[in-house]
Design an enzyme around this catalytic site. Structure first.
Site, PDB file in Angstrom:
ATOM      1  N   SER A  43      -7.799  -6.273   4.372  1.00 30.42           N
ATOM      2  CA  SER A  43      -8.307  -5.551   3.112  1.00 30.42           C
ATOM      3  C   SER A  43      -9.850  -6.197   2.934  1.00 30.42           C
ATOM      4  O   SER A  43     -10.703  -5.937   3.707  1.00 30.42           O
ATOM      5  CB  SER A  43      -7.245  -5.732   2.130  1.00 30.42           C
ATOM      6  OG  SER A  43      -7.603  -5.091   1.204  1.00 30.42           O
TER       7      SER A  43
ATOM      8  N   ASP B  48      -0.865   3.608   3.363  1.00 28.78           N
ATOM      9  CA  ASP B  48      -1.578   2.729   2.556  1.00 28.78           C
ATOM     10  C   ASP B  48      -2.200   3.396   1.311  1.00 28.78           C
ATOM     11  O   ASP B  48      -2.759   4.183   1.436  1.00 28.78           O
ATOM     12  CB  ASP B  48      -2.661   2.196   3.259  1.00 28.78           C
ATOM     13  CG  ASP B  48      -3.197   0.889   2.672  1.00 28.78           C
ATOM     14  OD1 ASP B  48      -3.478   0.828   1.431  1.00 28.78           O
ATOM     15  OD2 ASP B  48      -3.798  -0.034   3.387  1.00 28.78           O
TER      16      ASP B  48
ATOM     17  N   HIS C  46       0.095  -1.289   2.603  1.00 29.85           N
ATOM     18  CA  HIS C  46      -1.093  -1.992   2.602  1.00 29.85           C
ATOM     19  C   HIS C  46      -0.308  -3.586   2.760  1.00 29.85           C
ATOM     20  O   HIS C  46      -1.103  -4.503   2.584  1.00 29.85           O
ATOM     21  CB  HIS C  46      -1.796  -2.021   1.571  1.00 29.85           C
ATOM     22  CG  HIS C  46      -3.132  -2.474   1.304  1.00 29.85           C
ATOM     23  ND1 HIS C  46      -4.038  -2.025   2.366  1.00 29.85           N
ATOM     24  CD2 HIS C  46      -3.625  -3.644   0.609  1.00 29.85           C
ATOM     25  CE1 HIS C  46      -5.171  -2.919   2.077  1.00 29.85           C
ATOM     26  NE2 HIS C  46      -5.002  -3.698   1.323  1.00 29.85           N
TER      27      HIS C  46
END
Length: 281
Positions: A148, A226, A259
């Protein structure tokens, strides 16, 4: 001076947590290291993991399940904190997308952030050099990966410091921060309104100006479940930049994965094997 906070025996090696006074940050910083068993007798490759928003130096080591493989492959793992802490900046704790836990792995140029938020210099220079100085790490075999915000950090730092990182991969990276809300908030606060500065910290923009910077390839894994994929992550922008730069890229899209660290743990073995192949045993 390097302070050992605690150590845990794991897979024949040692999972350790450290603190030191950072010259670049101007405050104490904490980081974690997994020392593989073979480090006792020889130099080992070292792989930096950069975590995402709200994370600390503990998150990856606790959740990713990487130590067993790192012990098997003889790879040292290093995870820095995601920002300075205790900066005294009034707004640093009010928003999880900015400030403490959200350093974006860049050197801030705008006040009040520029006083301590110097994460690029810290990770790519100070911490990297400290690891090579203090431990049995091979300076010719250093890689970086992340998740991320940390995926953004890994791609960006690898492109800005190619001589310091030989291999790079990412999980669900913020691939073009100047085109997404997370990046807009961070860049406008840390770097001001100069688009040229934004471009120099955006992996997709950096890649457009390169020519096959990592000939052995880049690996990115992205979950199609995600929740941040469409608005924040934009992996296709990075894929297009790699095509323009003749950069080999393996972008794997996984149905149903989100995620979280469950996603990271599912594919961590592939990433360690990827870096091992490039860095050598």
């Amino acid at each position: 001076m390097l302070e050992v906070l605690r150590e845990h025996r794991a897979f024949g090696g040692v999972q350790a947590f450290y603190r030191h006074d950072s010259e670049k940050i101007g405050l104490p910083m904490q980081f974690s290291v997994f020392h593989p068993p073979v480090e006792k007798s020889q130099l080992v490759p070292v792989l930096f993991f950069l975590a995402g928003l709200t994370c600390t130096e503990e998150t990856f080591m606790i959740k990713a399940g990487a130590q067993r493989l790192a012990a098997q492959y003889g790879i040292m793992l290093v995870a820095p904190d995601t920002s300075p802490r205790g900066t005294g900046i009034a707004s640093a704790d009010g928003d999880w997308q900015l400030g403490h836990g959200a350093g974006f792995y860049l050197d801030a140029t705008e006040p009040p952030w520029n006083a301590h938020f110097q994460m690029e210099s810290y990770v790519a220079v100070e911490l990297r050099d400290l690891i090579l100085q203090e431990f049995n790490a091979d300076g010719q075999k250093v890689g970086v990966f992340g998740h991320s915000m940390g995926g953004h950090g890994a791609l960006m730092l690898a492109l800005r410091h190619p001589g310091r990182f030989r291999s790079v991969s990412a999980f669900a990276p913020i691939s073009s921060p100047m085109r997404c809300p997370w990046g807009h908030k961070a860049f406008s606060n840390y770097l001001g309104d100069r688009m040229s500065a934004w471009q120099e910290h955006d992996a997709s923009e950096l890649m457009k100006k390169r020519s096959t910077p990592f000939p052995e390839g880049i690996l990115i894994d992205q979950g199609l479940g995600d929740e941040f994929l469409k608005e924040q992550l934009l992996p296709l922008a990075f894929e297009q930049a790699c095509l323009q730069a003749s950069q080999p890229l393996t972008l794997r899209l996984h149905e149903g994965y989100d995620h979280s660290y469950y996603f990271i743990a599912s594919f961590i073995e592939d990433h360690l094997a990827f870096h091992r192949k490039i860095l050598g045993e």
